[in-house]
Design a protein around this motif. Sequence first.
Motif, PDB file in Angstrom:
ATOM      1  N   PHE A 133       0.943  -0.953  -0.113  1.00 28.54           N
ATOM      2  CA  PHE A 133       0.045  -0.410   0.525  1.00 28.54           C
ATOM      3  C   PHE A 133       1.009   1.020   0.033  1.00 28.54           C
ATOM      4  O   PHE A 133       0.445   2.491   0.017  1.00 28.54           O
ATOM      5  CB  PHE A 133      -0.773   0.101   1.139  1.00 28.54           C
ATOM      6  CG  PHE A 133      -1.955  -0.950   1.251  1.00 28.54           C
ATOM      7  CD1 PHE A 133      -2.461  -1.413   0.142  1.00 28.54           C
ATOM      8  CD2 PHE A 133      -1.643  -1.789   2.091  1.00 28.54           C
ATOM      9  CE1 PHE A 133      -3.584  -3.044   0.933  1.00 28.54           C
ATOM     10  CE2 PHE A 133      -2.212  -3.464   2.513  1.00 28.54           C
ATOM     11  CZ  PHE A 133      -3.718  -3.122   1.238  1.00 28.54           C
ATOM     12  N   TRP A 134       2.239   1.297   0.311  1.00 24.59           N
ATOM     13  CA  TRP A 134       2.794   2.216  -0.526  1.00 24.59           C
ATOM     14  C   TRP A 134       2.175   3.649  -1.683  1.00 24.59           C
ATOM     15  O   TRP A 134       2.752   4.418  -1.050  1.00 24.59           O
ATOM     16  CB  TRP A 134       4.657   1.898   0.070  1.00 24.59           C
ATOM     17  CG  TRP A 134       5.034   1.560  -1.274  1.00 24.59           C
ATOM     18  CD1 TRP A 134       4.703   0.014  -1.943  1.00 24.59           C
ATOM     19  CD2 TRP A 134       5.956   2.202  -2.723  1.00 24.59           C
ATOM     20  NE1 TRP A 134       5.100  -0.237  -2.954  1.00 24.59           N
ATOM     21  CE2 TRP A 134       5.544   1.188  -3.604  1.00 24.59           C
ATOM     22  CE3 TRP A 134       5.445   3.251  -2.479  1.00 24.59           C
ATOM     23  CZ2 TRP A 134       5.680   1.406  -4.964  1.00 24.59           C
ATOM     24  CZ3 TRP A 134       6.233   4.053  -4.392  1.00 24.59           C
ATOM     25  CH2 TRP A 134       6.225   2.954  -5.307  1.00 24.59           C
ATOM     26  N   HIS A 174      -0.258   3.501  -2.434  1.00 30.09           N
ATOM     27  CA  HIS A 174      -1.486   4.781  -2.343  1.00 30.09           C
ATOM     28  C   HIS A 174      -1.256   5.743  -1.793  1.00 30.09           C
ATOM     29  O   HIS A 174      -1.351   7.063  -1.727  1.00 30.09           O
ATOM     30  CB  HIS A 174      -2.403   3.015  -1.491  1.00 30.09           C
ATOM     31  CG  HIS A 174      -3.725   3.520  -0.962  1.00 30.09           C
ATOM     32  ND1 HIS A 174      -4.979   4.158  -2.280  1.00 30.09           N
ATOM     33  CD2 HIS A 174      -3.696   4.221   0.617  1.00 30.09           C
ATOM     34  CE1 HIS A 174      -5.768   4.980  -0.472  1.00 30.09           C
ATOM     35  NE2 HIS A 174      -5.517   4.791   0.078  1.00 30.09           N
ATOM     36  N   ARG A 175      -0.150   5.439  -0.133  1.00 28.05           N
ATOM     37  CA  ARG A 175      -0.449   6.362   0.219  1.00 28.05           C
ATOM     38  C   ARG A 175       0.179   7.684  -0.189  1.00 28.05           C
ATOM     39  O   ARG A 175       0.238   8.934   0.636  1.00 28.05           O
ATOM     40  CB  ARG A 175       0.474   5.567   1.537  1.00 28.05           C
ATOM     41  CG  ARG A 175      -0.746   4.751   2.467  1.00 28.05           C
ATOM     42  CD  ARG A 175       0.814   4.328   3.517  1.00 28.05           C
ATOM     43  NE  ARG A 175      -0.188   3.579   4.225  1.00 28.05           N
ATOM     44  CZ  ARG A 175       0.190   1.724   4.587  1.00 28.05           C
ATOM     45  NH1 ARG A 175       1.153   1.992   3.670  1.00 28.05           N
ATOM     46  NH2 ARG A 175      -0.174   1.352   4.928  1.00 28.05           N
ATOM     47  N   GLU A 223      -2.083   9.373  -2.453  1.00 36.26           N
ATOM     48  CA  GLU A 223      -3.271  10.316  -1.675  1.00 36.26           C
ATOM     49  C   GLU A 223      -2.624  11.092  -1.416  1.00 36.26           C
ATOM     50  O   GLU A 223      -3.171  12.537  -0.996  1.00 36.26           O
ATOM     51  CB  GLU A 223      -3.880   8.927  -0.611  1.00 36.26           C
ATOM     52  CG  GLU A 223      -4.586   8.342  -0.876  1.00 36.26           C
ATOM     53  CD  GLU A 223      -5.993   8.502  -1.274  1.00 36.26           C
ATOM     54  OE1 GLU A 223      -6.472  10.045  -1.176  1.00 36.26           O
ATOM     55  OE2 GLU A 223      -6.794   7.936  -1.861  1.00 36.26           O
ATOM     56  N   ALA A 224      -0.944  11.524  -0.668  1.00 34.62           N
ATOM     57  CA  ALA A 224      -0.951  12.282  -0.046  1.00 34.62           C
ATOM     58  C   ALA A 224      -0.475  13.485  -1.156  1.00 34.62           C
ATOM     59  O   ALA A 224       0.060  14.674  -0.660  1.00 34.62           O
ATOM     60  CB  ALA A 224       0.862  11.906   0.803  1.00 34.62           C
ATOM     61  N   VAL A 238      -7.565  -0.224   3.314  1.00 32.60           N
ATOM     62  CA  VAL A 238      -6.443  -0.023   3.194  1.00 32.60           C
ATOM     63  C   VAL A 238      -6.087   0.096   4.837  1.00 32.60           C
ATOM     64  O   VAL A 238      -6.786   1.422   5.064  1.00 32.60           O
ATOM     65  CB  VAL A 238      -5.573   1.514   2.505  1.00 32.60           C
ATOM     66  CG1 VAL A 238      -4.244   1.299   3.055  1.00 32.60           C
ATOM     67  CG2 VAL A 238      -5.634   0.945   0.534  1.00 32.60           C
ATOM     68  N   SER A 272      -3.914   2.127   7.987  1.00 30.38           N
ATOM     69  CA  SER A 272      -3.313   2.702   8.478  1.00 30.38           C
ATOM     70  C   SER A 272      -1.306   2.027   8.507  1.00 30.38           C
ATOM     71  O   SER A 272      -1.569   0.849   8.310  1.00 30.38           O
ATOM     72  CB  SER A 272      -3.643   3.143  10.009  1.00 30.38           C
ATOM     73  OG  SER A 272      -2.879   2.269  10.946  1.00 30.38           O
ATOM     74  N   VAL A 273      -0.639   2.528   9.079  1.00 32.24           N
ATOM     75  CA  VAL A 273       0.600   2.013   9.217  1.00 32.24           C
ATOM     76  C   VAL A 273       0.596   1.594   9.883  1.00 32.24           C
ATOM     77  O   VAL A 273       1.482   0.337  10.308  1.00 32.24           O
ATOM     78  CB  VAL A 273       1.609   3.456   8.781  1.00 32.24           C
ATOM     79  CG1 VAL A 273       3.115   3.060   8.707  1.00 32.24           C
ATOM     80  CG2 VAL A 273       1.747   4.084   7.114  1.00 32.24           C
TER      81      VAL A 273
END
Length: 335
Positions: free
Chosen positions: A36-37, A39-40, A43-44, A96, A98-99
């Motif tokens: 999911f990196w 995706h993050r 989104e950022a 997804v 969270s970290v």
Amino acid sequence: MEGLLELIERIRTRVARELNRPVEVISCYEAGYDGFWLHRLLEAHGVRNLVIDPASLQVDRRARRAKTDKIDAERLLRSLMAYLRGEPKVWSVVRVPSVAEEDDRRLHRERDRLINERVQHVNRIKGLCAVHGIYDYEPLRSNRLARLKQLRTGDGRELPQRLTAEVVRELQRLELVLKMIKTIEAERDAIAVSKISTHTHAKKIQDLVKLKSIGPEIATALVGEVFYRRFNGRHQVASYVGLTPSPFQSGSLNHDQGISKAGNPKARTIMIELAWLWLRHQRNSPLSVWFRERVGTARGRIRRISIVAVARKLLIALWRYLETGMVPTDAVLKG
């Protein structure tokens, strides 16, 4: 990634200039090896991204179909357009984590891998010994090295030199794995009793451990795999683990195909194991009574089917317990 972000920004700027208004960039990709990196990151940078379950995409059912990156991209684009038109069932969107939630899973998943490694080392050592007629050597005992020196082959000889050296090296690897397992289990047990913990859902783990038949390992795994997220209802809970029935109805044919097995396989395995433990330690609960009345002394298929039903009902009961605080009916708490 710099090139991708530059391309997205260039297209966004061009389209916004042509339409004379701000535009939203929407993307999607299939969940897989990359996690999911991506995706993050998207989104950022202001991109609305969807992570899709690959198995939920509709494909041509012919025996041999064309498969190229271009065809896959076009199929994803068509599905994305349908989803944005208001057709949510065109695919399944992955929730997804969270970290921190993703990092919390590392604890029980690493332990599972180490347990598998331990089994491999033990089986390898026993296999080497069996070749020479030795069947009573137990590598997991604390005196394993001292016992190794006393071993004799089936015909009364000492172990060959190179065989002994190989077994010693296997024992060293085994001891390293055992040490790692001990470290992980100590951290896991601390979460179940500590009032101050870095685990995101430590309170849920502590609540589950209060129930008889649930230990720190099952509680940590269930929270990490299932109860870290929210569900809209009991059907969604059971479906997430793949314990919902799969009916088949076509014309006059109407029968059940068994559970879907479409959910989280690790969580499904844990729930089946927990269902058996529940029958043993919560004998007066309605679930245990229902199982005994339905199965009786029968064995085989009916018993396997019934334990899956117990697992499904128990999963829903535990979900309600964590969400509302309502303890499963007649469940015994630890003293």
